[in-house]
Scaffold this motif. Structure first.
Motif, mmCIF file in Angstrom:
data_model
loop_
_atom_site.group_PDB
_atom_site.id
_atom_site.type_symbol
_atom_site.label_atom_id
_atom_site.label_comp_id
_atom_site.label_asym_id
_atom_site.label_seq_id
_atom_site.Cartn_x
_atom_site.Cartn_y
_atom_site.Cartn_z
ATOM 1 N N MET A 71 -91.407 -25.985 69.608
ATOM 2 C CA MET A 71 -90.243 -25.946 70.455
ATOM 3 C C MET A 71 -90.658 -26.945 71.487
ATOM 4 O O MET A 71 -91.726 -26.885 72.278
ATOM 5 C CB MET A 71 -90.111 -24.685 71.014
ATOM 6 N N SER A 72 -89.488 -27.748 71.959
ATOM 7 C CA SER A 72 -89.858 -28.665 73.121
ATOM 8 C C SER A 72 -89.833 -27.941 74.302
ATOM 9 O O SER A 72 -89.480 -26.870 74.391
ATOM 10 C CB SER A 72 -88.462 -29.489 73.282
ATOM 11 N N ALA A 73 -90.565 -28.665 75.151
ATOM 12 C CA ALA A 73 -90.813 -27.924 76.652
ATOM 13 C C ALA A 73 -89.469 -27.553 77.199
ATOM 14 O O ALA A 73 -89.093 -26.553 77.880
ATOM 15 C CB ALA A 73 -91.788 -28.741 77.502
ATOM 16 N N ASP A 74 -88.314 -28.402 77.160
ATOM 17 C CA ASP A 74 -87.065 -28.550 77.854
ATOM 18 C C ASP A 74 -86.433 -27.035 77.249
ATOM 19 O O ASP A 74 -85.984 -26.347 77.933
ATOM 20 C CB ASP A 74 -86.184 -29.429 77.603
ATOM 21 N N LEU A 75 -86.528 -26.836 75.863
ATOM 22 C CA LEU A 75 -85.956 -25.756 75.159
ATOM 23 C C LEU A 75 -86.738 -24.489 75.794
ATOM 24 O O LEU A 75 -86.095 -23.330 76.046
ATOM 25 C CB LEU A 75 -86.027 -25.879 73.902
ATOM 26 N N LYS A 76 -88.023 -24.374 75.777
ATOM 27 C CA LYS A 76 -88.596 -23.311 76.133
ATOM 28 C C LYS A 76 -88.239 -22.953 77.722
ATOM 29 O O LYS A 76 -88.097 -21.664 77.984
ATOM 30 C CB LYS A 76 -90.333 -23.450 76.236
ATOM 31 N N ALA A 77 -88.114 -24.014 78.399
ATOM 32 C CA ALA A 77 -87.668 -23.671 79.919
ATOM 33 C C ALA A 77 -86.588 -23.204 80.156
ATOM 34 O O ALA A 77 -86.326 -22.168 80.899
ATOM 35 C CB ALA A 77 -88.158 -25.005 80.709
ATOM 36 N N LEU A 78 -85.327 -23.664 79.151
ATOM 37 C CA LEU A 78 -84.026 -23.263 79.284
ATOM 38 C C LEU A 78 -84.086 -21.808 78.748
ATOM 39 O O LEU A 78 -83.495 -20.891 79.562
ATOM 40 C CB LEU A 78 -83.182 -24.032 78.380
ATOM 41 N N ILE A 79 -84.750 -21.349 77.636
ATOM 42 C CA ILE A 79 -84.701 -20.088 77.269
ATOM 43 C C ILE A 79 -85.479 -19.077 78.385
ATOM 44 O O ILE A 79 -85.009 -18.049 78.744
ATOM 45 C CB ILE A 79 -85.543 -19.973 75.945
ATOM 46 N N GLU A 80 -86.411 -19.559 78.934
ATOM 47 C CA GLU A 80 -86.987 -18.750 79.834
ATOM 48 C C GLU A 80 -86.190 -18.434 81.138
ATOM 49 O O GLU A 80 -86.115 -17.232 81.727
ATOM 50 C CB GLU A 80 -88.378 -19.315 80.430
ATOM 51 N N ARG A 81 -85.221 -19.384 81.518
ATOM 52 C CA ARG A 81 -84.362 -19.226 82.642
ATOM 53 C C ARG A 81 -83.137 -18.552 82.142
ATOM 54 O O ARG A 81 -82.824 -17.554 83.065
ATOM 55 C CB ARG A 81 -83.899 -20.580 83.083
ATOM 56 N N ALA A 82 -82.896 -18.538 80.920
ATOM 57 C CA ALA A 82 -81.842 -17.874 80.409
ATOM 58 C C ALA A 82 -81.967 -16.183 80.359
ATOM 59 O O ALA A 82 -81.231 -15.542 80.547
ATOM 60 C CB ALA A 82 -81.697 -18.126 79.117
ATOM 61 N N GLU A 83 -83.362 -16.028 80.338
ATOM 62 C CA GLU A 83 -83.571 -14.430 80.504
ATOM 63 C C GLU A 83 -83.158 -13.907 81.698
ATOM 64 O O GLU A 83 -83.029 -12.605 81.609
ATOM 65 C CB GLU A 83 -85.353 -14.334 80.103
ATOM 66 N N ASN A 84 -82.987 -14.526 82.658
ATOM 67 C CA ASN A 84 -82.578 -13.921 83.865
ATOM 68 C C ASN A 84 -81.073 -14.206 84.367
ATOM 69 O O ASN A 84 -80.404 -13.939 85.213
ATOM 70 C CB ASN A 84 -83.174 -14.611 85.272
ATOM 71 N N TRP A 85 -80.230 -14.929 83.162
ATOM 72 C CA TRP A 85 -78.778 -15.040 83.415
ATOM 73 C C TRP A 85 -78.153 -13.632 83.141
ATOM 74 O O TRP A 85 -78.668 -12.640 82.790
ATOM 75 C CB TRP A 85 -78.406 -15.749 82.093
ATOM 76 N N PRO A 86 -76.907 -13.529 83.540
ATOM 77 C CA PRO A 86 -76.178 -12.166 83.446
ATOM 78 C C PRO A 86 -75.992 -12.141 82.061
ATOM 79 O O PRO A 86 -76.040 -12.936 81.064
ATOM 80 C CB PRO A 86 -74.739 -12.498 84.176
ATOM 81 N N GLU A 87 -75.831 -10.770 81.680
ATOM 82 C CA GLU A 87 -75.823 -10.441 80.084
ATOM 83 C C GLU A 87 -74.771 -11.316 79.367
ATOM 84 O O GLU A 87 -74.840 -11.554 78.236
ATOM 85 C CB GLU A 87 -75.635 -8.862 80.019
ATOM 86 N N ALA A 88 -73.303 -11.350 79.899
ATOM 87 C CA ALA A 88 -72.427 -12.197 79.574
ATOM 88 C C ALA A 88 -72.815 -13.548 78.940
ATOM 89 O O ALA A 88 -72.549 -14.034 78.276
ATOM 90 C CB ALA A 88 -71.110 -11.963 80.169
#
Length: 76
Positions: free
Chosen positions: A1-18
């Protein structure tokens, strides 16, 4: 997995549920299209395509200035 994708997924874990649900739905759609090896446009996409085709059939075209402005707007 690319570093950009990993970073996005990590940030997305803190997004609102919707927002997380929407990201998951989009990812599932992409995965399904990759597995099917074909793309099926949605009803909304087909309506936009039909409207654009009808516009072209009526002879409606963007001017050179309008095209240049669109490219300038979306150029990164």
């Amino acid at each position: 997995m690319s570093a950009d994708l990993k970073a996005l997924i990590e940030r997305a874990e803190n997004w609102p549920e919707a927002a997380r649900d929407e990201l998951a739905a989009i990812a599932e759609q992409i995965e399904g299209e990759l597995q099917a090896h074909e793309y099926s446009a949605s009803d909304d996409e087909l309506r936009v395509i039909d409207a654009a085709t009808a516009s072209l059939d009526r002879g409606e075209r963007a001017s050179d200035d309008e095209v240049a402005a669109a490219f300038a707007k979306f150029r990164l």
